[in-house]
Motif scaffolding. Structure first.
Motif, PDB file in Angstrom:
ATOM      1  N   THR A  18       0.849  -1.193   0.000  1.00 32.11           N
ATOM      2  CA  THR A  18       0.000   0.000   0.000  1.00 32.11           C
ATOM      3  C   THR A  18       0.881   1.238   0.000  1.00 32.11           C
ATOM      4  O   THR A  18       1.751   1.385   0.864  1.00 32.11           O
ATOM      5  CB  THR A  18      -0.903   0.016   1.240  1.00 32.11           C
ATOM      6  OG1 THR A  18      -1.707  -1.170   1.253  1.00 32.11           O
ATOM      7  CG2 THR A  18      -1.796   1.241   1.237  1.00 32.11           C
ATOM      8  N   LEU A  19       0.645   2.108  -0.954  1.00 28.64           N
ATOM      9  CA  LEU A  19       1.429   3.335  -1.056  1.00 28.64           C
ATOM     10  C   LEU A  19       1.090   4.282   0.083  1.00 28.64           C
ATOM     11  O   LEU A  19      -0.085   4.587   0.310  1.00 28.64           O
ATOM     12  CB  LEU A  19       1.160   4.010  -2.398  1.00 28.64           C
ATOM     13  CG  LEU A  19       1.886   5.318  -2.675  1.00 28.64           C
ATOM     14  CD1 LEU A  19       3.392   5.076  -2.795  1.00 28.64           C
ATOM     15  CD2 LEU A  19       1.349   5.971  -3.938  1.00 28.64           C
ATOM     16  N   ILE A  20       2.113   4.749   0.787  1.00 26.16           N
ATOM     17  CA  ILE A  20       1.914   5.735   1.844  1.00 26.16           C
ATOM     18  C   ILE A  20       2.041   7.142   1.262  1.00 26.16           C
ATOM     19  O   ILE A  20       1.172   7.982   1.434  1.00 26.16           O
ATOM     20  CB  ILE A  20       2.951   5.552   2.974  1.00 26.16           C
ATOM     21  CG1 ILE A  20       2.787   4.188   3.645  1.00 26.16           C
ATOM     22  CG2 ILE A  20       2.840   6.681   3.996  1.00 26.16           C
ATOM     23  CD1 ILE A  20       3.903   3.844   4.625  1.00 26.16           C
ATOM     24  N   ALA A  21       3.165   7.375   0.583  1.00 30.19           N
ATOM     25  CA  ALA A  21       3.426   8.727   0.074  1.00 30.19           C
ATOM     26  C   ALA A  21       4.523   8.701  -0.973  1.00 30.19           C
ATOM     27  O   ALA A  21       5.310   7.757  -1.060  1.00 30.19           O
ATOM     28  CB  ALA A  21       3.823   9.654   1.214  1.00 30.19           C
ATOM     29  N   THR A  22       4.552   9.763  -1.730  1.00 29.94           N
ATOM     30  CA  THR A  22       5.598  10.014  -2.723  1.00 29.94           C
ATOM     31  C   THR A  22       6.454  11.168  -2.222  1.00 29.94           C
ATOM     32  O   THR A  22       5.913  12.208  -1.809  1.00 29.94           O
ATOM     33  CB  THR A  22       4.983  10.390  -4.079  1.00 29.94           C
ATOM     34  OG1 THR A  22       4.159   9.308  -4.513  1.00 29.94           O
ATOM     35  CG2 THR A  22       6.050  10.669  -5.106  1.00 29.94           C
ATOM     36  N   ALA A  23       7.760  10.988  -2.266  1.00 29.87           N
ATOM     37  CA  ALA A  23       8.675  12.003  -1.735  1.00 29.87           C
ATOM     38  C   ALA A  23       9.567  12.530  -2.846  1.00 29.87           C
ATOM     39  O   ALA A  23      10.361  11.790  -3.423  1.00 29.87           O
ATOM     40  CB  ALA A  23       9.531  11.399  -0.623  1.00 29.87           C
ATOM     41  N   ASN A  24       9.415  13.795  -3.158  1.00 29.06           N
ATOM     42  CA  ASN A  24      10.297  14.461  -4.120  1.00 29.06           C
ATOM     43  C   ASN A  24      11.225  15.392  -3.372  1.00 29.06           C
ATOM     44  O   ASN A  24      10.829  16.029  -2.398  1.00 29.06           O
ATOM     45  CB  ASN A  24       9.480  15.278  -5.122  1.00 29.06           C
ATOM     46  CG  ASN A  24       8.715  14.390  -6.074  1.00 29.06           C
ATOM     47  OD1 ASN A  24       9.067  13.232  -6.258  1.00 29.06           O
ATOM     48  ND2 ASN A  24       7.673  14.905  -6.661  1.00 29.06           N
TER      49      ASN A  24
ATOM     50  N   GLY B 162      12.982  18.535  -2.286  1.00 25.49           N
ATOM     51  CA  GLY B 162      12.698  19.967  -2.349  1.00 25.49           C
ATOM     52  C   GLY B 162      11.236  20.336  -2.259  1.00 25.49           C
ATOM     53  O   GLY B 162      10.887  21.511  -2.383  1.00 25.49           O
ATOM     54  N   SER B 163      10.384  19.349  -2.064  1.00 23.04           N
ATOM     55  CA  SER B 163       8.966  19.667  -1.921  1.00 23.04           C
ATOM     56  C   SER B 163       8.339  18.775  -0.857  1.00 23.04           C
ATOM     57  O   SER B 163       8.929  17.771  -0.452  1.00 23.04           O
ATOM     58  CB  SER B 163       8.233  19.517  -3.254  1.00 23.04           C
ATOM     59  OG  SER B 163       8.293  18.183  -3.693  1.00 23.04           O
ATOM     60  N   GLU B 164       7.158  19.153  -0.435  1.00 20.92           N
ATOM     61  CA  GLU B 164       6.440  18.357   0.564  1.00 20.92           C
ATOM     62  C   GLU B 164       6.056  17.007  -0.041  1.00 20.92           C
ATOM     63  O   GLU B 164       5.723  16.921  -1.219  1.00 20.92           O
ATOM     64  CB  GLU B 164       5.158  19.089   0.970  1.00 20.92           C
ATOM     65  CG  GLU B 164       5.381  20.399   1.694  1.00 20.92           C
ATOM     66  CD  GLU B 164       5.389  20.202   3.202  1.00 20.92           C
ATOM     67  OE1 GLU B 164       5.925  21.074   3.890  1.00 20.92           O
ATOM     68  OE2 GLU B 164       4.878  19.183   3.681  1.00 20.92           O
ATOM     69  N   ALA B 165       6.064  15.997   0.781  1.00 18.18           N
ATOM     70  CA  ALA B 165       5.624  14.682   0.317  1.00 18.18           C
ATOM     71  C   ALA B 165       4.132  14.712   0.008  1.00 18.18           C
ATOM     72  O   ALA B 165       3.374  15.484   0.601  1.00 18.18           O
ATOM     73  CB  ALA B 165       5.924  13.630   1.387  1.00 18.18           C
ATOM     74  N   THR B 166       3.740  13.867  -0.922  1.00 19.84           N
ATOM     75  CA  THR B 166       2.329  13.738  -1.292  1.00 19.84           C
ATOM     76  C   THR B 166       1.796  12.450  -0.698  1.00 19.84           C
ATOM     77  O   THR B 166       2.279  11.369  -1.033  1.00 19.84           O
ATOM     78  CB  THR B 166       2.174  13.700  -2.826  1.00 19.84           C
ATOM     79  OG1 THR B 166       2.762  14.871  -3.385  1.00 19.84           O
ATOM     80  CG2 THR B 166       0.695  13.632  -3.207  1.00 19.84           C
ATOM     81  N   TYR B 167       0.783  12.568   0.162  1.00 23.87           N
ATOM     82  CA  TYR B 167       0.265  11.422   0.898  1.00 23.87           C
ATOM     83  C   TYR B 167      -0.982  10.844   0.223  1.00 23.87           C
ATOM     84  O   TYR B 167      -1.801  11.578  -0.331  1.00 23.87           O
ATOM     85  CB  TYR B 167      -0.061  11.821   2.334  1.00 23.87           C
ATOM     86  CG  TYR B 167       1.176  12.095   3.155  1.00 23.87           C
ATOM     87  CD1 TYR B 167       1.806  13.328   3.113  1.00 23.87           C
ATOM     88  CD2 TYR B 167       1.735  11.088   3.957  1.00 23.87           C
ATOM     89  CE1 TYR B 167       2.965  13.569   3.844  1.00 23.87           C
ATOM     90  CE2 TYR B 167       2.883  11.328   4.694  1.00 23.87           C
ATOM     91  CZ  TYR B 167       3.491  12.563   4.624  1.00 23.87           C
ATOM     92  OH  TYR B 167       4.639  12.789   5.344  1.00 23.87           O
ATOM     93  N   GLU B 168      -1.097   9.528   0.329  1.00 23.13           N
ATOM     94  CA  GLU B 168      -2.283   8.851  -0.178  1.00 23.13           C
ATOM     95  C   GLU B 168      -3.406   8.933   0.845  1.00 23.13           C
ATOM     96  O   GLU B 168      -3.178   9.198   2.034  1.00 23.13           O
ATOM     97  CB  GLU B 168      -1.959   7.384  -0.489  1.00 23.13           C
ATOM     98  CG  GLU B 168      -0.929   7.236  -1.588  1.00 23.13           C
ATOM     99  CD  GLU B 168      -1.372   7.833  -2.910  1.00 23.13           C
ATOM    100  OE1 GLU B 168      -2.427   7.420  -3.433  1.00 23.13           O
ATOM    101  OE2 GLU B 168      -0.664   8.725  -3.421  1.00 23.13           O
ATOM    102  N   SER B 169      -4.601   8.672   0.340  1.00 21.20           N
ATOM    103  CA  SER B 169      -5.761   8.692   1.220  1.00 21.20           C
ATOM    104  C   SER B 169      -5.557   7.709   2.369  1.00 21.20           C
ATOM    105  O   SER B 169      -5.150   6.557   2.163  1.00 21.20           O
ATOM    106  CB  SER B 169      -6.998   8.305   0.407  1.00 21.20           C
ATOM    107  OG  SER B 169      -8.125   8.204   1.231  1.00 21.20           O
ATOM    108  N   GLY B 170      -5.823   8.168   3.560  1.00 20.46           N
ATOM    109  CA  GLY B 170      -5.682   7.312   4.732  1.00 20.46           C
ATOM    110  C   GLY B 170      -4.363   7.479   5.461  1.00 20.46           C
ATOM    111  O   GLY B 170      -4.173   6.900   6.531  1.00 20.46           O
TER     112      GLY B 170
END
Lengths: 114, 111
Positions: free
Chosen positions: A44-50, A52-60
């Motif tokens: 299950t994907l938690i988040a994407t981390a790039n 220099g930017s804020e991480a993008t979180y999945e629903s939940g």
């Protein structure tokens, strides 16, 4: 393919504490992803981390519970905060193949919360 | 949006063939196949991209029907080492986006 290491490889923690998991890659990568795999389940994907930017979180999944840092192109951390037994899982980071489109996984961190 | 894999489990004898299917209700950019053995991380097997490009394991083949939003993984002349859980991961945006994984197909190969 990228060589990915994670620390720690496993840990047993007490309820209410926090654990920071490190993910190190041997080459610079744009995208890093954090997944959770509960026992016998899929990823299950938690988040994407790039970088220099804020991480993008999945629903939940929320930042307060799973803060992520991405200070440079070879490193990321995931913190599991205020842990409960339901957080017992394998946490995996993965990276994209930088133009080859494949995604490769680190060895994972096996977390047990008592 | 989780892709659906079928079958859930397959039992084979060495040398037999198997097909694992993965379907999505959403348009696909790419399909990625992984094999995971117990206690280990998923290992990349193959990627199939919109437009027909494929990259992956020499001894494993797969198909990608963009129109039907489906992919199939073909395991031929299975070996004991093929045992494990196979996951398909789907990407719906451009290359490099995160994957959404199916529930997995457990393959057991015996001698």
């Amino acid at each position: 393919s990228a060589v990915i290491s994670q620390k720690p490889s496993r840990d047993i923690c007490q309820r209410g504490t926090s654990l920071t998991i490190q993910c190190q890659v041997d080459s610079q990568v744009t995208m890093m992803f954090w997944y959770r795999q509960q026992p016998g389940q899929s990823l299950t994907l938690i988040a994407t981390a790039n970088q220099g930017s804020e991480a993008t979180y999945e629903s939940g999944f929320v930042i307060d519970k799973f803060p992520i840092s991405r200070p440079n192109l070879t490193f990321s951390t995931l913190t599991v905060s205020n842990m409960s037994p339901e957080d017992s899982s394998i946490y995996l980071c993965s990276v994209d193949g930088q133009g080859d489109y494949e995604q490769f996984f680190g060895p994972g961190t096996r977390l047990t919360v008592l | 949006q989780q892709p659906v894999q079928s079958p859930q489990a397959v039992i084979l004898r060495e040398g037999e063939d198997a097909v694992i299917n993965c379907s999505s209700s959403k348009a696909l950019y790419s399909v990625h196949w992984y094999r995971q053995k117990h206690g280990e991380a998923p290992v990349f097997l193959m990627i199939l991209l919109k437009g027909g490009e494929q990259k992956g394991h020499e001894k494993i083949s797969a198909s990608f029907n963009e129109k039907k939003q489906q992919s199939s993984l073909y395991l031929t002349a299975s070996q004991l080492s093929y045992s494990g859980t196979y996951f398909c991961g789907t990407a719906h945006g451009q290359a490099g986006t995160a994957l959404i994984f199916g529930k997995g197909t457990t393959l057991s190969v015996s001698s």
